[in-house]
Design an enzyme around this catalytic site. Structure first.
Site, PDB file in Angstrom:
ATOM      1  N   TYR A   1       0.778  -1.473  -0.061  1.00 42.22           N
ATOM      2  CA  TYR A   1      -0.174  -0.393  -0.241  1.00 42.22           C
ATOM      3  C   TYR A   1       0.834   1.920  -0.100  1.00 42.22           C
ATOM      4  O   TYR A   1       2.170   1.459   0.154  1.00 42.22           O
ATOM      5  CB  TYR A   1      -0.967  -0.301   1.300  1.00 42.22           C
ATOM      6  CG  TYR A   1      -2.010  -0.674   0.920  1.00 42.22           C
ATOM      7  CD1 TYR A   1      -2.262  -1.563  -0.263  1.00 42.22           C
ATOM      8  CD2 TYR A   1      -2.664  -1.233   2.491  1.00 42.22           C
ATOM      9  CE1 TYR A   1      -3.315  -2.605   0.095  1.00 42.22           C
ATOM     10  CE2 TYR A   1      -3.515  -2.741   2.568  1.00 42.22           C
ATOM     11  CZ  TYR A   1      -4.279  -3.077   0.546  1.00 42.22           C
ATOM     12  OH  TYR A   1      -5.146  -4.053   1.699  1.00 42.22           O
TER      13      TYR A   1
ATOM     14  N   SER B   1     -13.639  -3.844   1.174  1.00 45.44           N
ATOM     15  CA  SER B   1     -14.120  -3.667  -0.212  1.00 45.44           C
ATOM     16  C   SER B   1     -15.844  -3.704   0.590  1.00 45.44           C
ATOM     17  O   SER B   1     -17.249  -4.330  -0.361  1.00 45.44           O
ATOM     18  CB  SER B   1     -14.205  -4.112  -1.211  1.00 45.44           C
ATOM     19  OG  SER B   1     -12.838  -3.646  -2.105  1.00 45.44           O
TER      20      SER B   1
ATOM     21  N   LEU C   1     -17.685  -1.723   0.616  1.00 43.56           N
ATOM     22  CA  LEU C   1     -19.355  -0.719  -0.130  1.00 43.56           C
ATOM     23  C   LEU C   1     -18.963  -0.931  -1.103  1.00 43.56           C
ATOM     24  O   LEU C   1     -19.305   0.002  -2.140  1.00 43.56           O
ATOM     25  CB  LEU C   1     -18.544   0.916   0.730  1.00 43.56           C
ATOM     26  CG  LEU C   1     -19.483   0.982   2.148  1.00 43.56           C
ATOM     27  CD1 LEU C   1     -18.702   2.441   2.777  1.00 43.56           C
ATOM     28  CD2 LEU C   1     -20.775   1.263   2.230  1.00 43.56           C
TER      29      LEU C   1
ATOM     30  N   GLY D   1     -17.187   1.825  -3.039  1.00 41.07           N
ATOM     31  CA  GLY D   1     -17.783   2.910  -2.625  1.00 41.07           C
ATOM     32  C   GLY D   1     -18.626   3.298  -3.815  1.00 41.07           C
ATOM     33  O   GLY D   1     -20.002   3.760  -3.707  1.00 41.07           O
TER      34      GLY D   1
ATOM     35  N   LEU E   1     -21.644   1.379  -3.368  1.00 39.09           N
ATOM     36  CA  LEU E   1     -22.946   0.963  -2.972  1.00 39.09           C
ATOM     37  C   LEU E   1     -23.197   2.333  -2.288  1.00 39.09           C
ATOM     38  O   LEU E   1     -24.522   2.543  -1.028  1.00 39.09           O
ATOM     39  CB  LEU E   1     -22.816   0.420  -1.253  1.00 39.09           C
ATOM     40  CG  LEU E   1     -22.881  -1.675  -2.466  1.00 39.09           C
ATOM     41  CD1 LEU E   1     -22.128  -2.301  -0.912  1.00 39.09           C
ATOM     42  CD2 LEU E   1     -24.983  -2.051  -2.408  1.00 39.09           C
ATOM     43  N   THR E   2     -22.402   3.747  -1.918  1.00 40.95           N
ATOM     44  CA  THR E   2     -22.882   4.638  -1.541  1.00 40.95           C
ATOM     45  C   THR E   2     -23.944   5.404  -2.399  1.00 40.95           C
ATOM     46  O   THR E   2     -24.352   6.776  -2.063  1.00 40.95           O
ATOM     47  CB  THR E   2     -21.267   5.379  -0.991  1.00 40.95           C
ATOM     48  OG1 THR E   2     -21.414   6.011  -2.848  1.00 40.95           O
ATOM     49  CG2 THR E   2     -20.599   5.474  -0.409  1.00 40.95           C
ATOM     50  N   GLY E   3     -24.262   5.261  -4.328  1.00 44.83           N
ATOM     51  CA  GLY E   3     -24.725   5.876  -4.532  1.00 44.83           C
ATOM     52  C   GLY E   3     -24.288   7.098  -5.072  1.00 44.83           C
ATOM     53  O   GLY E   3     -24.961   7.605  -6.291  1.00 44.83           O
ATOM     54  N   LYS E   4     -22.714   7.095  -5.229  1.00 44.98           N
ATOM     55  CA  LYS E   4     -22.138   8.364  -5.419  1.00 44.98           C
ATOM     56  C   LYS E   4     -22.244   8.452  -7.271  1.00 44.98           C
ATOM     57  O   LYS E   4     -21.586   9.471  -7.198  1.00 44.98           O
ATOM     58  CB  LYS E   4     -20.483   9.092  -4.461  1.00 44.98           C
ATOM     59  CG  LYS E   4     -19.674   8.058  -4.970  1.00 44.98           C
ATOM     60  CD  LYS E   4     -18.749   7.981  -3.847  1.00 44.98           C
ATOM     61  CE  LYS E   4     -17.754   7.282  -4.308  1.00 44.98           C
ATOM     62  NZ  LYS E   4     -16.073   7.457  -3.109  1.00 44.98           N
TER      63      LYS E   4
END
Length: 347
Positions: A53, A236, A238, A241, A243-246
């Site tokens: 990372y 992961s 979400l 990301g 599943l945030t809807g963004k």
């Protein structure tokens, strides 16, 4: 914040785990330190990182930077004892680390020493193999992965050899526990049996992708986790990301992962957006934040030890922390199951 046992190690970890893979690219060291401070204040005691990372992107120039950021926090605050620290040994094929060398009894001491230097600590609580030498079903390879070319005897010999090296590190005091990542049910069982047969640390956990949209662990791996006391650490949760809807409606927010990794590691598909719509609808009708619903659902899984989440802003971190206070009704759980059956494996 609930605490859960980490396998049979006697170590307890918080049900939410702070992920760190954006520290050093999308986040500065100071932002990473602020996240650690806030997470510990909320009751989290578990931080996950890896020698490779940060990501977004992975590059030879940034390898190890995230571990160094965590090490600077330890050096600044002297709170090593407040953290259960997990890191990972990269597997075969990542050219930026040891020229893509596989995991062996020779690379393990070298990799551990490198992580210890960067992390400014004498020990790692949970040392994980990032992916198996023989390959993995993870990272969208579930559609094509073919195990027929594997040599079973070589795989078992590798496991026993690696466990011997890990045991030497346990005896040196450099690691406390051993975990897997991106492994299969069969592989996990073989690691358990190899430790029972040949010695070495018994695998305590497996870190695989798991979310409302990636539920491969619900099948054979769940049974392995329950019967062998190998807890799932989901990454992961979400769906990068989604599943945030963004990202709905073609949106690509500045600085988001999709702005840096256009296909979200193979997760960006037409079916994925349709699945997200279904989950957003459930959250909207029940007055739930979609991110908190997704995280709270992961926390209900009987084979779950800790849910690893990452944030690039403090606002995102606050939303994630709030998931532990969310209880999903039987109606919501039933609607989630219905949505899953209508939108299975969307990527």
């Amino acid at each position: 914040m609930k605490m859960n046992p980490l396998g049979r190690t006697g170590i307890e970890v918080s049900e939410l785990c702070l992920g760190s893979m954006t520290w050093g690219t999308q986040n500065t060291a100071e932002e990473g330190h602020d996240q650690i401070d806030r997470a510990l204040m909320a009751g989290i005691n578990f931080i996950d990182t890896a020698e490779m990372y940060p990501v977004n992107p992975v590059s030879a120039e940034t390898i190890g930077r995230t571990e160094r950021i965590i090490g600077l926090w330890f050096e600044r605050d002297g709170r090593r004892g407040d953290v259960v620290l997990a890191t990972k040994h990269s597997g075969e094929g990542l050219a930026a680390v040891r020229d893509g060398a596989p995991i062996t009894s020779q690379t393990i001491p070298e990799a551990i020493e490198g992580s210890l230097r960067r992390l400014k600590t004498d020990y790692i609580d949970l040392y994980q193999f990032h992916w198996p030498n023989r390959g993995s079903y993870m990272f969208r390879k579930n559609w094509t992965f073919d195990p027929s070319g594997q040599n079973r005897a070589d795989t078992i010999a590798h496991m026993e050899d690696a466990l011997g090296a890990l045991q030497r590190e346990v005896e040196r005091g450099t690691i406390r526990a051993f975990g897997l990542s991106n492994e299969s049910a069969w592989g996990t069982t073989q690691w358990v049996e190899a430790a029972a047969r040949a010695g070495g640390p018994r695998v305590a956990s497996i870190q695989n992708e798991y979310s409302l949209m990636c539920r491969m662990a619900d099948t054979d791996l769940a049974e392995t986790c329950v019967n062998e006391d190998v807890g799932l650490l989901s990454f992961s949760p979400l769906a990068a990301g989604l599943l945030t809807g963004k990202y709905q409606g073609g949106a690509i927010p500045d600085g988001s992962r999709m702005s840096l990794n256009g296909d979200l590691g193979g997760r960006k598909t037409d079916r994925a957006f349709a699945a997200v719509d279904a989950y957003l609808d459930i959250a909207r009708r029940h007055g739930l934040d979609p991110s908190q619903m997704a995280l709270a659902w992961c926390l209900t899984r009987l084979f779950m030890t800790s849910v690893i989440f990452g944030s690039t802003t403090m606002d995102q971190l606050e939303v994630a922390l709030g998931a532990v206070d969310v209880t999903l009704s039987e109606e919501v759980m039933a609607e989630i199951d219905t949505a899953h059956r209508a939108h299975p494996m969307p990527y």
